[in-house]
Design a protein around this motif. Structure first.
Motif, PDB file in Angstrom:
ATOM      1  N   LEU A  39     -25.676  11.889  18.002  1.00  0.00           N
ATOM      2  CA  LEU A  39     -24.596  10.986  18.375  1.00  0.00           C
ATOM      3  C   LEU A  39     -25.138   9.637  18.823  1.00  0.00           C
ATOM      4  CD1 LEU A  39     -24.137  14.032  19.907  1.00  0.00           C
ATOM      5  CD2 LEU A  39     -21.808  13.137  19.907  1.00  0.00           C
ATOM      6  N   LYS A  40     -24.337   8.590  18.634  1.00  0.00           N
ATOM      7  CA  LYS A  40     -24.712   7.261  19.098  1.00  0.00           C
ATOM      8  C   LYS A  40     -23.702   6.797  20.151  1.00  0.00           C
ATOM      9  CE  LYS A  40     -22.245   4.547  15.573  1.00  0.00           C
ATOM     10  NZ  LYS A  40     -22.381   3.505  14.508  1.00  0.00           N
ATOM     11  N   ASP A  82     -23.497   9.428  30.489  1.00  0.00           N
ATOM     12  CA  ASP A  82     -22.095   9.072  30.680  1.00  0.00           C
ATOM     13  C   ASP A  82     -21.545   8.180  29.583  1.00  0.00           C
ATOM     14  OD1 ASP A  82     -21.520  10.403  33.107  1.00  0.00           O
ATOM     15  OD2 ASP A  82     -22.544   8.855  34.247  1.00  0.00           O
ATOM     16  N   GLY A  83     -20.308   8.471  29.177  1.00  0.00           N
ATOM     17  CA  GLY A  83     -19.613   7.597  28.243  1.00  0.00           C
ATOM     18  C   GLY A  83     -19.166   8.302  26.981  1.00  0.00           C
ATOM     19  N   LYS A  84     -18.745   7.499  26.041  1.00  0.00           N
ATOM     20  CA  LYS A  84     -18.186   7.985  24.776  1.00  0.00           C
ATOM     21  C   LYS A  84     -19.210   7.844  23.658  1.00  0.00           C
ATOM     22  CE  LYS A  84     -14.023   7.307  21.927  1.00  0.00           C
ATOM     23  NZ  LYS A  84     -12.801   6.460  21.831  1.00  0.00           N
ATOM     24  N   TRP A  85     -19.461   8.931  22.978  1.00  0.00           N
ATOM     25  CA  TRP A  85     -20.453   8.992  21.912  1.00  0.00           C
ATOM     26  C   TRP A  85     -19.766   9.274  20.578  1.00  0.00           C
ATOM     27  CZ3 TRP A  85     -25.762   8.558  23.148  1.00  0.00           C
ATOM     28  CH2 TRP A  85     -26.080   8.643  24.508  1.00  0.00           C
ATOM     29  N   GLU A  86     -20.272   8.636  19.534  1.00  0.00           N
ATOM     30  CA  GLU A  86     -19.759   8.916  18.189  1.00  0.00           C
ATOM     31  C   GLU A  86     -20.696   9.869  17.466  1.00  0.00           C
ATOM     32  OE1 GLU A  86     -19.017   6.697  13.876  1.00  0.00           O
ATOM     33  OE2 GLU A  86     -19.057   5.489  15.730  1.00  0.00           O
ATOM     34  N   LEU A  87     -20.124  10.905  16.907  1.00  0.00           N
ATOM     35  CA  LEU A  87     -20.905  11.879  16.145  1.00  0.00           C
ATOM     36  C   LEU A  87     -21.294  11.271  14.799  1.00  0.00           C
ATOM     37  CD1 LEU A  87     -21.855  14.919  16.038  1.00  0.00           C
ATOM     38  CD2 LEU A  87     -19.750  15.349  14.759  1.00  0.00           C
TER      39      LEU A  87
END
Length: 245
Positions: A234-235, A125-130
């Motif tokens: 992704l992080k 769950d959540g927002k990941w940065e590529l």
């Protein structure tokens, strides 16, 4: 197809203790030794059992060390992966040799994946940065650099089975999607709404679909693979982010 926009829209995207006694050693059947039995005989019995006991103890203490090594290996591989992709501009500057190197490191990391059922884990769950991909449509390599998205994000919420891809400057395009689990680590993706410039909603065509497999997941890094063979690294940037329903 990865969880990215379709080509027409570039919203991117022990051993047992059984010592053998010599036949010359008397069997102890009494609770107390007879007077003629010297206490000096006791070390003989201890000597017969001590090696096995020590070996057993050594094996017991081996396991915690084993698990520590396994964890260290995963962290080491993660660091190796991050170092390999750091100079590649999220993959846009990667040569075929670079892509092969990154893929090989990613496969080593996938082999020690601590989350076997990512779709049942709130770590997803959540927002990941590529931070790396082989998808040229997401990287927008056919555009001049000043017209490419500088940062791409992907958000997933397991409870609602929703996902969202977001671009940053200069266009801020977005796309949302519904997810259908195919197994505990793979989903079918059906895009539903594009948002041009992050504002203008456009219904996605039915053909805007694909699949995404989460092959590595921990609290800070995710590796995924799409149905077109693309690799995504992704992080985590915001575990509290919610995708619009």
């Amino acid at each position: 197809m990865a969880l990215s926009s379709p080509p027409s829209f570039h919203a991117h995207h022990l051993p047992p203790l059984n010592p053998k006694h010599h036949s010359s050693t008397p069997k102890l059947l009494l609770l107390h030794p007879p007077p003629s039995f010297s206490s000096s005989n006791f070390p003989i019995i201890r000597t017969a059992t001590t090696p096995h006991t020590e070996k057993w103890r050594a094996q017991v203490s081996f396991f915690p060390a084993f698990f520590k090594i396994g964890t260290k290996d995963a962290n080491t591989i993660k660091q190796e992966l991050l170092e390999a992709i750091a100079p590649l501009d999220r993959g846009a500057d990667a040569t075929p040799d670079d892509q092969l190197t990154v893929d090989q490191i990613a496969r080593k990391l996938e082999a020690v994946n601590p989350t076997k059922q990512p779709l049942k884990s709130n770590l997803l769950d959540g927002k990941w940065e590529l931070i790396y991909t082989t998808s040229q449509s997401i990287l927008q390599t056919t555009r001049p650099k000043f017209l490419r998205s500088t940062t791409n994000y992907q958000a997933i919420n397991v409870d609602t089975l929703r996902a969202q891809n977001m671009e940053s400057w200069p266009f801020f395009n977005q796309v949302t999607a519904n997810l259908t689990p195919l197994n505990a680590r793979k989903v079918a993706v059906q895009f539903d709404t594009f948002k041009i410039l992050g504002l203008i909603p456009v219904k996605a065509p039915g053909r805007a679909r694909g699949e995404l497999e989460i092959t590595y997941l921990d609290e800070e890094l995710r590796v995924s693979r799409g149905d077109k063979g693309n690799l995504f690294v992704l992080k985590m940037v915001d575990p509290s982010y919610r995708v619009p329903v």
